[in-house]
Design a protein around this motif. Structure first.
Motif, PDB file in Angstrom:
ATOM      1  N   ILE A 214      12.001   2.093  15.147  1.00 42.49           N
ATOM      2  CA  ILE A 214      13.559   1.151  14.910  1.00 42.49           C
ATOM      3  C   ILE A 214      14.622   2.243  14.963  1.00 42.49           C
ATOM      4  O   ILE A 214      15.733   1.731  15.580  1.00 42.49           O
ATOM      5  N   ALA A 215      14.579   3.297  14.517  1.00 44.36           N
ATOM      6  CA  ALA A 215      15.708   4.176  14.281  1.00 44.36           C
ATOM      7  C   ALA A 215      16.154   4.581  15.877  1.00 44.36           C
ATOM      8  O   ALA A 215      17.383   4.776  16.059  1.00 44.36           O
TER       9      ALA A 215
ATOM     10  N   MET B 120       2.181   5.291   8.595  1.00 43.44           N
ATOM     11  CA  MET B 120       2.460   4.243   9.736  1.00 43.44           C
ATOM     12  C   MET B 120       3.911   3.799   9.537  1.00 43.44           C
ATOM     13  O   MET B 120       4.635   3.328  10.436  1.00 43.44           O
ATOM     14  N   LEU B 121       4.535   3.962   8.259  1.00 40.91           N
ATOM     15  CA  LEU B 121       5.705   3.354   8.347  1.00 40.91           C
ATOM     16  C   LEU B 121       6.648   4.442   8.566  1.00 40.91           C
ATOM     17  O   LEU B 121       7.851   4.177   9.235  1.00 40.91           O
ATOM     18  N   ASP B 122       6.182   5.677   8.580  1.00 41.74           N
ATOM     19  CA  ASP B 122       7.037   6.754   9.109  1.00 41.74           C
ATOM     20  C   ASP B 122       7.319   6.583  10.790  1.00 41.74           C
ATOM     21  O   ASP B 122       8.293   6.674  11.280  1.00 41.74           O
TER      22      ASP B 122
ATOM     23  N   LEU C 164      11.757   2.212   1.548  1.00 47.68           N
ATOM     24  CA  LEU C 164      10.541   2.349   2.444  1.00 47.68           C
ATOM     25  C   LEU C 164      11.176   2.049   3.833  1.00 47.68           C
ATOM     26  O   LEU C 164      10.321   2.420   4.670  1.00 47.68           O
ATOM     27  N   LEU C 165      12.187   1.444   3.850  1.00 50.19           N
ATOM     28  CA  LEU C 165      12.689   1.020   5.246  1.00 50.19           C
ATOM     29  C   LEU C 165      14.159   1.388   5.549  1.00 50.19           C
ATOM     30  O   LEU C 165      14.455   2.186   6.305  1.00 50.19           O
ATOM     31  N   VAL C 166      14.903   0.698   4.720  1.00 50.31           N
ATOM     32  CA  VAL C 166      16.378   0.906   4.983  1.00 50.31           C
ATOM     33  C   VAL C 166      16.912   2.466   5.125  1.00 50.31           C
ATOM     34  O   VAL C 166      17.456   2.787   5.795  1.00 50.31           O
ATOM     35  N   LYS C 167      16.598   3.105   3.926  1.00 50.06           N
ATOM     36  CA  LYS C 167      16.799   4.221   3.679  1.00 50.06           C
ATOM     37  C   LYS C 167      16.345   5.410   4.784  1.00 50.06           C
ATOM     38  O   LYS C 167      17.098   6.314   5.424  1.00 50.06           O
TER      39      LYS C 167
ATOM     40  N   ALA D 108       0.853  -1.187   0.080  1.00 53.92           N
ATOM     41  CA  ALA D 108       0.016   0.049  -0.107  1.00 53.92           C
ATOM     42  C   ALA D 108       0.704   1.318   0.069  1.00 53.92           C
ATOM     43  O   ALA D 108       0.636   2.273  -0.627  1.00 53.92           O
ATOM     44  N   ALA D 109       2.133   1.202   0.769  1.00 54.39           N
ATOM     45  CA  ALA D 109       2.813   2.418   0.939  1.00 54.39           C
ATOM     46  C   ALA D 109       3.353   2.539  -0.494  1.00 54.39           C
ATOM     47  O   ALA D 109       3.699   3.632  -1.161  1.00 54.39           O
ATOM     48  N   ALA D 110       3.919   1.456  -1.078  1.00 53.64           N
ATOM     49  CA  ALA D 110       4.556   1.666  -2.282  1.00 53.64           C
ATOM     50  C   ALA D 110       3.593   2.245  -3.388  1.00 53.64           C
ATOM     51  O   ALA D 110       4.034   2.883  -4.199  1.00 53.64           O
ATOM     52  N   ALA D 111       2.543   1.900  -3.377  1.00 53.02           N
ATOM     53  CA  ALA D 111       1.226   2.691  -4.152  1.00 53.02           C
ATOM     54  C   ALA D 111       0.957   4.016  -3.831  1.00 53.02           C
ATOM     55  O   ALA D 111       0.105   4.487  -4.273  1.00 53.02           O
ATOM     56  N   GLY D 112       1.570   4.440  -2.807  1.00 49.15           N
ATOM     57  CA  GLY D 112       1.300   5.838  -2.382  1.00 49.15           C
ATOM     58  C   GLY D 112       0.214   6.157  -1.398  1.00 49.15           C
ATOM     59  O   GLY D 112      -0.303   7.197  -1.161  1.00 49.15           O
TER      60      GLY D 112
END
Length: 306
Positions: free
Chosen positions: A232-233, A224-226, A260-263, A213-217
């Motif tokens: 995590i950070a 939520m990923l933010d 979406l995650l590592v960067k 869903a995030a990859a689709a914008g």
């Protein structure tokens, strides 16, 4: 060239393979764990080892030893699983190294899976040759391993490196909501991401769906990923301040999500760590994937046997 039996015991499957003393893996196998209770994990493991040896055309004494990586807290001094056996059924208090050594007449060791991933990556993977490494493995929980000055940090029993269990939310630790609620893995695991979605009334029940869903914008998924990468950070930044590593590796299946995650995690760690520690710090994905546990288990065995 010496050959070893490398084993990685997870919550669903036991991975087995033949690992040589350069870290190469051959004859990989997977055996499902019987979660119904009709066969113990050790019975499944022995059955898998017997089949692998037979299929290889070798005999047990053609191998130099057995290295086991396993989920849960592992007492490396006794070769046993501790009370916290993770998500593996009836795994707590299981004696592993001794019975395997006795059955096959070979030296055997067992170590925590996160520690084994760190050892493997520092041996032949994304941190090859680096002496100060933190490896964070994201999945249903959070595992990891810490190598400082070229040595794996194990602590007095072998429990060192249980980074998923250190508390990151003092409000939950101190207000009677239970120690588990405050743990890093409660917020930084993929399970934590899914709980975040459910708490927001979103019908996403696995991490893959959220990433898609995030990859689709999708704005909800991106928000939520933010928030998730913040968690995590924050934990990684704390570890950086304690251990001053040269490299932080992010492992687990989600580590394939670079953009979406590592960067985002990398950017946030480098922004929040003190400048002296952020200088020359590398944050990147681990490299070895599903073979890391087996390879690291053999590296642990090689380091602890003559």
């Amino acid at each position: 060239m010496s050959k070893y039996l490398g084993i990685d015991i997870g919550g669903t499957f036991i991975k087995l393979g033949i690992v040589d003393d350069a870290g190469s893996v051959s004859m990989r196998r997977e055996v499902p764990i019987d979660r119904s209770g009709s066969e113990t994990v050790m019975e499944t493991l022995v059955r898998g080892i017997d089949a692998l040896i037979e299929d290889s055309g070798l005999k047990a004494d053609d191998f130099a030893g057995i290295g086991v990586s396993a989920a849960g807290c592992i007492n490396t001094k006794t070769g046993c699983v501790a009370e916290n056996g993770g998500n593996i059924p009836d795994w707590s208090f299981t004696s592993v190294a001794g019975p395997l050594s006795e059955r096959y007449g070979l030296p055997a060791t067992i170590a925590n899976d996160g520690n084994c991933v760190a050892l493997a990556e520092a041996w032949i993977g994304a941190a090859k040759g680096i002496r100060d490494v933190i490896c964070v493995v994201l999945g249903t929980g959070v595992g990891g391993g810490i190598i400082s000055g070229g040595r794996l940090i194990e602590g007095s029993h072998g429990y060192g490196g249980e980074i998923g269990h250190f508390p990151t939310h003092a409000d939950l630790l101190m207000t009677g909501n239970g120690k588990w609620a405050s743990h890093y893995e409660t917020f930084a695991s993929t399970s934590g991401l899914v709980r975040m979605a459910e708490a927001n009334g979103l019908d996403w029940h696995d991490g893959r769906t959220i990433f898609e869903a995030a990859a689709a914008g999708n704005g909800d998924a991106l928000r939520m990923l933010d928030g998730w990468t913040d968690e995590i950070a924050a934990g990684i930044t704390g570890l950086v301040h304690i251990f001053d590593p040269e490299v932080v590796l992010i492992g687990g299946g989600v580590s394939a999500q670079e953009e979406l995650l590592v960067k985002p995690v990398r950017d946030k760690v480098l922004k929040t760590a003190t400048p002296d520690m952020a200088n020359d710090l590398t944050v990147k994905a681990a490299a070895l994937g599903n073979t890391a546990g087996m390879v690291g288990a053999v590296r642990y065995l090689m380091d602890h046997t003559v």
